[in-house]
Motif scaffolding. Structure first.
Motif, PDB file in Angstrom:
ATOM      1  N   ASP A 158       0.832  -1.204   0.000  1.00  0.00           N
ATOM      2  CA  ASP A 158       0.000   0.000   0.000  1.00  0.00           C
ATOM      3  C   ASP A 158       0.868   1.256   0.000  1.00  0.00           C
ATOM      4  O   ASP A 158       0.522   2.265  -0.646  1.00  0.00           O
ATOM      5  N   LEU A 159       1.967   1.199   0.721  1.00  0.00           N
ATOM      6  CA  LEU A 159       2.899   2.329   0.788  1.00  0.00           C
ATOM      7  C   LEU A 159       3.479   2.628  -0.592  1.00  0.00           C
ATOM      8  O   LEU A 159       3.531   3.787  -1.026  1.00  0.00           O
ATOM      9  N   VAL A 160       3.907   1.571  -1.284  1.00  0.00           N
ATOM     10  CA  VAL A 160       4.491   1.737  -2.617  1.00  0.00           C
ATOM     11  C   VAL A 160       3.466   2.328  -3.587  1.00  0.00           C
ATOM     12  O   VAL A 160       3.810   3.159  -4.439  1.00  0.00           O
ATOM     13  N   LEU A 161       2.218   1.926  -3.445  1.00  0.00           N
ATOM     14  CA  LEU A 161       1.165   2.463  -4.317  1.00  0.00           C
ATOM     15  C   LEU A 161       0.971   3.967  -4.113  1.00  0.00           C
ATOM     16  O   LEU A 161       0.378   4.633  -4.958  1.00  0.00           O
ATOM     17  N   GLY A 162       1.474   4.498  -3.010  1.00  0.00           N
ATOM     18  CA  GLY A 162       1.395   5.927  -2.757  1.00  0.00           C
ATOM     19  C   GLY A 162       2.444   6.735  -3.497  1.00  0.00           C
ATOM     20  O   GLY A 162       2.422   7.969  -3.461  1.00  0.00           O
ATOM     21  N   ALA A 163       3.358   6.050  -4.187  1.00  0.00           N
ATOM     22  CA  ALA A 163       4.394   6.745  -4.961  1.00  0.00           C
ATOM     23  C   ALA A 163       3.784   7.397  -6.201  1.00  0.00           C
ATOM     24  O   ALA A 163       2.746   6.962  -6.707  1.00  0.00           O
ATOM     25  N   ASP A 164       4.445   8.424  -6.691  1.00  0.00           N
ATOM     26  CA  ASP A 164       3.999   9.088  -7.914  1.00  0.00           C
ATOM     27  C   ASP A 164       4.459   8.344  -9.160  1.00  0.00           C
ATOM     28  O   ASP A 164       3.771   8.348 -10.187  1.00  0.00           O
ATOM     29  N   PHE A 165       5.620   7.699  -9.059  1.00  0.00           N
ATOM     30  CA  PHE A 165       6.173   6.939 -10.182  1.00  0.00           C
ATOM     31  C   PHE A 165       6.861   5.685  -9.648  1.00  0.00           C
ATOM     32  O   PHE A 165       7.654   5.765  -8.710  1.00  0.00           O
ATOM     33  N   ILE A 166       6.563   4.544 -10.255  1.00  0.00           N
ATOM     34  CA  ILE A 166       7.261   3.299  -9.937  1.00  0.00           C
ATOM     35  C   ILE A 166       7.961   2.855 -11.216  1.00  0.00           C
ATOM     36  O   ILE A 166       7.306   2.631 -12.244  1.00  0.00           O
ATOM     37  N   THR A 167       9.278   2.765 -11.174  1.00  0.00           N
ATOM     38  CA  THR A 167      10.036   2.476 -12.390  1.00  0.00           C
ATOM     39  C   THR A 167      10.502   1.021 -12.427  1.00  0.00           C
ATOM     40  O   THR A 167      10.773   0.415 -11.386  1.00  0.00           O
ATOM     41  N   PRO A 168      10.618   0.447 -13.630  1.00  0.00           N
ATOM     42  CA  PRO A 168      11.068  -0.942 -13.783  1.00  0.00           C
ATOM     43  C   PRO A 168      12.582  -1.061 -13.668  1.00  0.00           C
ATOM     44  O   PRO A 168      13.298  -0.980 -14.656  1.00  0.00           O
ATOM     45  N   ASP A 169      13.063  -1.222 -12.452  1.00  0.00           N
ATOM     46  CA  ASP A 169      14.500  -1.341 -12.201  1.00  0.00           C
ATOM     47  C   ASP A 169      14.851  -2.822 -12.111  1.00  0.00           C
ATOM     48  O   ASP A 169      14.849  -3.403 -11.044  1.00  0.00           O
ATOM     49  N   GLY A 170      15.135  -3.417 -13.230  1.00  0.00           N
ATOM     50  CA  GLY A 170      15.460  -4.841 -13.251  1.00  0.00           C
ATOM     51  C   GLY A 170      14.876  -5.502 -14.477  1.00  0.00           C
ATOM     52  O   GLY A 170      13.713  -5.262 -14.829  1.00  0.00           O
ATOM     53  N   VAL A 171      15.692  -6.336 -15.125  1.00  0.00           N
ATOM     54  CA  VAL A 171      15.228  -6.991 -16.353  1.00  0.00           C
ATOM     55  C   VAL A 171      14.063  -7.931 -16.059  1.00  0.00           C
ATOM     56  O   VAL A 171      13.222  -8.189 -16.920  1.00  0.00           O
ATOM     57  N   GLY A 172      13.972  -8.417 -14.805  1.00  0.00           N
ATOM     58  CA  GLY A 172      12.865  -9.290 -14.431  1.00  0.00           C
ATOM     59  C   GLY A 172      11.509  -8.607 -14.565  1.00  0.00           C
ATOM     60  O   GLY A 172      10.512  -9.260 -14.866  1.00  0.00           O
TER      61      GLY A 172
END
Length: 247
Positions: free
Chosen positions: A58-72
């Motif tokens: 839930d905390l992470v969903l509060g971010a403005d941007f979530i970036t794909p850091d990782g080829v996975g």
């Protein structure tokens, strides 16, 4: 999570579907306009932790941007048939923001890493980013966060970078991001790389999406962290099976 970009949701985490260049431009715009901004740079390990810990999710969903850091993460998006343009790493974003900040005389606050890494980092920042205003710099080994938060609030930096490792860095940002109008981003072990304490994989390994392998060879203790990948991919495949056909 509010964003100016479309997103691709992998195991409940909405990743921005954009390029590093476009994201950087948007972050610069928000910093210039003094918009409070929270960036999470998430790899499969973070996604799995969020999957298993609802409060962190839930905390992470509060971010403005979530970036794909990782080829996975890119692999997961492909399995879902919603490919992402490219990997956007925390380290590359950090470096780009520092370079921009140096050119435009912006201020940054650095929190995290070991005391000896911070000691190495100080002269490197001064050398590589001479125009950057260092609002504050503090290692991650503190008992009381109140004086640090008060210092950040007093200095009002344009950017705050926390290298405390997950979930601590995101929890810290979530709790205290309101004290400035700037950008907040968790950057994991990036201070170690900036300071030269950890060597990043050469370009060849990065470009062939094998940085994880290079780092595991150099640091065998990372094997335990890599072990989450098969389970992560299994869960993504299950997510793909539950998705309605795209027509």
């Amino acid at each position: 999570m509010q964003t100016t970009f479309p997103t691709v949701t992998v195991l409940g985490i909405p990743f921005v579907k954009t390029t590093a260049t476009a994201l950087l431009s948007e972050l610069q715009r928000r910093i210039t306009q003094q918009q409070n901004t929270f960036v999470v740079t998430a790899n499969p390990e973070i996604v799995m932790y969020a999957h298993d810990h609802s409060a962190y999710h839930d905390l992470v969903l509060g971010a403005d941007f979530i970036t794909p850091d990782g080829v996975g993460i890119l692999d997961g998006a492909k399995i879902l048939k919603q490919p992402l343009p490219e990997r956007i790493t925390g380290f590359d974003t950090l470096q780009a923001l520092l370079a921009w900040g140096s050119t435009h005389h912006r201020s940054a606050y650095f929190l995290g890493a070991k005391p000896e890494v911070i000691a190495q980092l100080k002269p490197i920042l001064a050398r590589d980013y001479p125009g950057l205003v260092i609002a504050g710099i503090h290692d991650g080994y503190f008992q009381d966060e109140a004086p640090i938060v008060a210092d950040i609030q007093e200095k009002q930096p344009d950017m705050v970078f926390t290298a405390l490792g997950f979930p601590k860095q995101e929890q810290f940002i979530h709790q205290y991001r309101h004290v400035t109008k700037g950008l907040w981003m968790g950057v994991g072990g990036s201070f170690d790389v900036l300071a030269g304490a950890v060597i990043r994989a050469p370009k060849f390994w990065q470009e062939h999406h094998l940085e994880w392998f290079y780092r595991t060879v150099k640091e065998p203790k990372r094997l335990k962290r890599i072990a989450v990948i098969p389970h992560y991919l299994h869960l993504v495949r299950q997510q793909a099976k539950r998705m309605p056909p795209r027509g």
